[in-house]
Design a protein around this motif. Structure first.
Motif, PDB file in Angstrom:
ATOM      1  N   THR A 107      76.682  17.694 -14.285  1.00  0.00           N
ATOM      2  CA  THR A 107      75.354  17.706 -14.871  1.00  0.00           C
ATOM      3  C   THR A 107      74.357  18.211 -13.845  1.00  0.00           C
ATOM      4  O   THR A 107      74.595  18.170 -12.647  1.00  0.00           O
ATOM      5  N   SER A 108      73.246  18.726 -14.352  1.00  0.00           N
ATOM      6  CA  SER A 108      72.166  19.174 -13.481  1.00  0.00           C
ATOM      7  C   SER A 108      70.962  18.314 -13.801  1.00  0.00           C
ATOM      8  O   SER A 108      70.169  18.620 -14.690  1.00  0.00           O
ATOM      9  N   ASP A 109      70.826  17.218 -13.067  1.00  0.00           N
ATOM     10  CA  ASP A 109      69.830  16.216 -13.406  1.00  0.00           C
ATOM     11  C   ASP A 109      68.547  16.341 -12.613  1.00  0.00           C
ATOM     12  O   ASP A 109      67.623  15.555 -12.812  1.00  0.00           O
ATOM     13  N   ALA A 110      68.482  17.327 -11.712  1.00  0.00           N
ATOM     14  CA  ALA A 110      67.321  17.402 -10.820  1.00  0.00           C
ATOM     15  C   ALA A 110      66.025  17.507 -11.617  1.00  0.00           C
ATOM     16  O   ALA A 110      65.041  16.849 -11.307  1.00  0.00           O
TER      17      ALA A 110
ATOM     18  N   LEU B 241      66.625  22.012  -3.798  1.00  0.00           N
ATOM     19  CA  LEU B 241      67.868  21.957  -3.047  1.00  0.00           C
ATOM     20  C   LEU B 241      69.022  21.544  -3.966  1.00  0.00           C
ATOM     21  O   LEU B 241      70.110  22.145  -3.943  1.00  0.00           O
ATOM     22  N   ALA B 242      68.772  20.526  -4.785  1.00  0.00           N
ATOM     23  CA  ALA B 242      69.807  20.054  -5.709  1.00  0.00           C
ATOM     24  C   ALA B 242      70.203  21.162  -6.689  1.00  0.00           C
ATOM     25  O   ALA B 242      71.371  21.389  -6.971  1.00  0.00           O
TER      26      ALA B 242
ATOM     27  N   VAL C 272      69.900  24.423  -6.299  1.00  0.00           N
ATOM     28  CA  VAL C 272      70.630  25.493  -5.624  1.00  0.00           C
ATOM     29  C   VAL C 272      72.099  25.099  -5.484  1.00  0.00           C
ATOM     30  O   VAL C 272      73.000  25.911  -5.716  1.00  0.00           O
ATOM     31  N   SER C 273      72.328  23.840  -5.148  1.00  0.00           N
ATOM     32  CA  SER C 273      73.703  23.367  -4.989  1.00  0.00           C
ATOM     33  C   SER C 273      74.453  23.432  -6.312  1.00  0.00           C
ATOM     34  O   SER C 273      75.609  23.862  -6.375  1.00  0.00           O
ATOM     35  N   VAL C 274      73.790  22.960  -7.372  1.00  0.00           N
ATOM     36  CA  VAL C 274      74.429  22.997  -8.689  1.00  0.00           C
ATOM     37  C   VAL C 274      74.764  24.434  -9.073  1.00  0.00           C
ATOM     38  O   VAL C 274      75.854  24.736  -9.566  1.00  0.00           O
ATOM     39  N   GLN C 275      73.805  25.334  -8.812  1.00  0.00           N
ATOM     40  CA  GLN C 275      73.986  26.730  -9.180  1.00  0.00           C
ATOM     41  C   GLN C 275      75.145  27.355  -8.399  1.00  0.00           C
ATOM     42  O   GLN C 275      75.957  28.099  -8.954  1.00  0.00           O
ATOM     43  N   GLN C 276      75.193  27.019  -7.111  1.00  0.00           N
ATOM     44  CA  GLN C 276      76.277  27.542  -6.292  1.00  0.00           C
ATOM     45  C   GLN C 276      77.619  27.070  -6.837  1.00  0.00           C
ATOM     46  O   GLN C 276      78.579  27.849  -6.915  1.00  0.00           O
TER      47      GLN C 276
ATOM     48  N   ALA D  74      71.588  10.903  -4.474  1.00  0.00           N
ATOM     49  CA  ALA D  74      72.957  10.645  -4.907  1.00  0.00           C
ATOM     50  C   ALA D  74      73.477  11.826  -5.736  1.00  0.00           C
ATOM     51  O   ALA D  74      74.647  12.213  -5.626  1.00  0.00           O
ATOM     52  N   HIS D  75      72.597  12.412  -6.540  1.00  0.00           N
ATOM     53  CA  HIS D  75      72.970  13.589  -7.323  1.00  0.00           C
ATOM     54  C   HIS D  75      73.423  14.715  -6.398  1.00  0.00           C
ATOM     55  O   HIS D  75      74.457  15.353  -6.608  1.00  0.00           O
TER      56      HIS D  75
END
Lengths: 324, 324, 324, 324, 324
Positions: A178-181, B253-254, B256-260, A251-252
């Motif tokens: 999931t992308s919760d940001a 930042l979160a 970018v990480s998810v996208q990567q 944590a995400h």
């Protein structure tokens, strides 16, 4: 818009026409009663009319016209003006919206000016009218009823937001990717909005509760103590939500990293398994004249079998070390 | 540069030549009026001239010459000096720029010394000259008008910056790949600049509002209460923006990480799909003498068809598990 | 539910029927004794009955009915109401659960209202009944015994949570690949719950310890000082745990990154070793007419040997630079 | 080392031998003058000699011998001891270094003890000797001159560090790949050093400025107000730098992640483009007897042309979606 | 265990048997002397014996038996109890360990109860016995000597930890690949332990220094001022270390990311260089009938030479753009 105008004597609402002029007149006639005028997003003219009738202070009236004041309590002579920010929760979009209530409290009148769609005061008025003993305390009772109603609204909103936080948590720690940001960020925004409404109220409510404001009589103080308590609790709750959201974002991030790590190892294991037959096949695709294996009758089958065996071994190995 | 010099009596500007000497003379002649001298980035000589006429304190004058003072309020005998930092927003570059206004307030004079291009005081003067009743309060009214104008500037800047923050947010959470770290960082810098201007002002403005400064009369206090309120609100707003920017950077930042992670899985899926025909082809490119499939009439077509089938199956599989 | 009702005189429990009416009557009869009524999640009717007997304040009783109050100490005339949040640790799920104890303390009575499954007061009552010298101080002694028992509960919980933190730490820094973000987050939630119970208690307990509350006599103050001390220590311990958890989450993130880096290099090294024979084999798989090596009698063996040699060299090299 | 010893009367330096004994004697002879003894990293014997002459307090002298005291102001009877940390910037290494100045101020003497290479006091003495009117205030004037000189040093250092921060920023946001973590960390260390020197000074300087220290006369207070102001500003500046550095580190992290993402996509696109001809070639490298394309006269050219076409298409595609 | 018992009169130790009873008796006999009893992890019986002799307060004695008290200063009538946490550094494991010293100070006696292996008080006693002038101040002098010795221990520990921090820093920023998260985390734990010991001591030591504690005479205050100063400095140092460790962890994370980025690019460059000959070789391994190059006499050599040339060009290119 003038929502409601009432004259109250001895805890009972008098049966009089609902316009500010009647209220003002009743106050002149009779030394025992007090009036409550409720306005909703009034035009400048309407507000001017009420201002002239009750002698409200110029600067406080200007503040009441605008909808984005900071919560505060101010004294003008022997009257006080309380500005509260109202909060309500809108289901579609999970948004917290804000409005404003300005309460002008004098010895014998209360004028309330409300902005924003949510958080109406009509139920607060009705409930108060049913409690004659409380209403008998006069304008401070009305002020208390409004504060209580607004702060109840805060608690409802905080509960809703806590439900949203629970959902986000569940999403962050679900095995799904999931992308919760964005959701966490938007919740942080809501919390910020809530804090702006709630935190500046803490101190003046304590003031009411300790009876340090002249209009509030010692008997009324415990009621405000209750409100002050709720404000303190909801303020702490909001702080807590904010802290949790920050932790949830971290944590995400940690989980995304762990997941990427897992994926990478899984992918690499498969690449490794696929590399073996390709390399072996490339070797036996070389065109050397003298490659004895190529001449063997079962060479091909041995070769393919060997490839399969190596791949299977690798698969078992990667399973065992937790890469697959 | 001497911008404007006025003598005011009974709330009205007197028709006199605009130079400091005339102002000083008028004060001597007539016990009822007061003077307002406005300077813009004065030369030391100009400032010395005004200092001598009105008896301004040495150290305060030195401060007024330099443009990077900390906001403060100081008493010298029965006069006070208020140093304010002005803020304005420059569209090109989305930058917040800062200037300075030093206000010397005596019993019967006001001297203002302004630095920086933006945030002029001429409109403040004009508006004040049109409100004779306010201007009648004398120097404190001028001080109020300047504070009000400067703090209005803070609010304008805060709104502009909030718009910038909204843009950054939209960019962070857009499906496009964006690199927002620099923009967020620069906004944090602007916010820092704003806080340096606004926060140290909070306490002295509260002092004016509570009438604890001798020059400010009790009637004038509510006006300053309004200014103090605006300072408090804009200070909280600035805090809020700062918190949001920190969260936005973390959320960026979160994301970018998810996208990567997403990209990596997508790439890996394609690599996997491409690996199958290569490996199969390598196997059938081996040169073993005895490879029966190679002799089949439709062997090649079956083989290519098989490859295509496996690739298609993998594609469907990866789609279903969300890697493609 | 009415759990227990006792009348105490001179530090000794009187042998009387266990119902609130008897207690109230005994207080009327005899000027020396005091009563202690213990309720557990009472129905509104039960609470009303006790309220009427001892004249408890309306608002405080309303608070005692609801289970989610903020810890606080409030005075109503010459009686005080202390609301405490109880904490206990549930082994399955490693969860901290919360309850509530409201203590009404008058000159000659104590009424306790408890919510929640854990943290019973019966042991506190029993221990106190065995210490006649302490019990002789009357209601303040009962208040002390309850506070002491509740705060002891905090310490037990804090110890349990510290054990959990130690486990998480061990997991974070173990050579195994672990995903500890969720556990750390959940511990942070528990800590938040603990802080909500403990921190608001710090100030009122200091008040008891300094004898600034009228009901607490100077001789009783040192006992409360001890409780206040424990509250302070457990509050600091909780802060410490929170800080450690934040650091642990960051350290977890850092370790995941380092591990990913290590994995990536290991994988890359193997890919590199596999690439060499594939490329060499592809070259000797070309179909040029004139490729002298292909005609050499031992060409194939030299070639395969060369591949093996290069692979072995690479393996040694990668080992030495720490990639494998 | 005894650097300089002067006797001053009426704002003028007396022409006397430069040794402490002469100074002490002059004080005995003449009731109007005061002495200033400057020591630099004195031996215990030198300091003892001066201590005996002026009756300095034992503990304060012990502090002055050691170079790592915390900034503070302390009273011993009717004398005060001010310990300041000096800061200076060393170009090579971009380092901030620290020293110490202890100032013993009595009614009629000043003894300064300096540690560390940078931040000499000779210019402060010279400038003060040229301002007879200031020097006429006696020992407080000397104390002011030293504080002013030390705080000026803080501002110079803060400016230098801000330049370093600007460089780091430029590096972080430059399109080049940079590893700025170490530089940011080292700057944070310097800022920490600065805060240790500056922040503890804020309160005592405010004390001087408000005339709450007996030795500082009301006329001298405004001068110290100026110093207090500079300390406050430089303290805020240092806070600001610290906040910026934290943000810069986070922004650096975000940018590294974005860059890694970009690189990964770029690399993957090229791998994808290279995979096409390899796979196609592998297919036509198979040894099936019946592969009609292989027999076509222009088969090879069509095949290579097809590969090139697919590669070019992929290249254009990746360019368009922003991967290349 | 009773470590030492002394009777002191006029700054000199009396030659008497070393048991508590003798000390208590001496106090009765002679109005000028005072006693110092030192206990180390006493059994309850030993402590009871001493308690009875000197009339120590029940609650304070209970605290002294347990080893995990919070640092504090408490008054019981005209005696005070000071609880200090001792710190010492254990080389193996780089750990900070903690113990406890409880000091009972009465008009004419001092009882010290120590827990924990490190930080003995014997040297403090010895040094004090050699300074008769200090010891002449009586019990406050003993209290001062103990505080001084404990706080000196804090400084030693802080220095050791700073050395550890320097090592971690060096490791974080070394070109080697290191995994410093665990070490940084453990140091943060130590710092937390230190803060728990040091920070609660700051306020009571200030109290001693300002002479607000009755037992401490004005002449003794400057000595405690020195201790208070050391506590303040070491508290700030500890804060500083904590901040540095947080920054170091972030910097570590940033460096790991940068390093991963560098590795990834390096690996990708090699993959790219290896892909060229493989693809070219695959093309010339196709089995088309009509592939003119295959028939050229030097085709193979041209082809292999071309591959090598492309690879070399790529190598130079990647070097230049910094990927290799």
């Amino acid at each position: 818009m003038i929502v409601d105008c009432g004259v109250y004597a001895g805890g009972e609402r008098q049966d009089l026409p609902k316009d500010p002029e009647t209220v003002a007149q009743a106050l002149d006639d009779d030394g025992e009663c007090f009036g409550w005028v409720g306005l909703y997003e009034p035009s400048p003219a309407e507000l001017r009319r009420v201002q002239d009738l009750f002698g409200l202070h110029e600067l406080a009236v200007e503040d009441a016209l605008k909808a984005h004041q900071r919560p505060k309590v101010e004294r003008y002579g022997d009257s006080i003006v309380v500005v509260l920010r109202t909060l309500w929760y809108v289901d579609e979009g999970d948004a917290v919206e804000t409005g404003q209530v300005s309460v002008f409290v004098g010895r014998r009148y209360v004028v309330t000016v409300r902005h924003g769609e949510g958080a109406p005061l009509t139920t607060a008025r009705k409930e108060l009218e049913e409690r004659a003993s409380v209403l008998g305390h006069g304008p401070p009772a009305v002020l208390w009823a409004i504060c209580d109603s607004v702060v109840d609204g805060y608690e409802t909103v905080a509960e809703q937001v806590e439900i949203d936080v629970d959902e986000v948590e569940a999403s962050v720690f679900s095995p799904d990717r999931t992308s919760d940001a964005e959701r966490i960020y938007l919740l942080k925004r809501e919390v910020l909005e809530m804090r702006r409404a709630i935190v500046p109220l803490r101190e003046p409510m304590e003031g009411f509760a300790h009876g340090s404001v002249p209009l509030v009589s010692p008997e009324a103080a415990p009621f405000f103590r209750d409100v002050a308590d709720h404000v303190a609790r909801v303020a702490e709750q909001t702080e807590g939500i904010d802290t949790l959201l920050s932790s949830a974002l971290n944590a995400h991030l940690a989980r995304v990293s762990v997941q990427q790590n897992d994926d990478m190892r899984k992918i690499s294991a498969w690449v490794c398994i696929a590399a073996v037959p390709t390399t072996v096949a490339a070797i036996y695709g070389m065109n050397f004249d003298n490659m004895p294996e190529l001449r063997w009758y079962y060479g091909y089958f041995v070769c393919v079998g060997g490839m399969a065996a190596i791949c299977a071994t690798l698969y078992v190995f990667f399973r065992r070390v937790g890469w697959l």
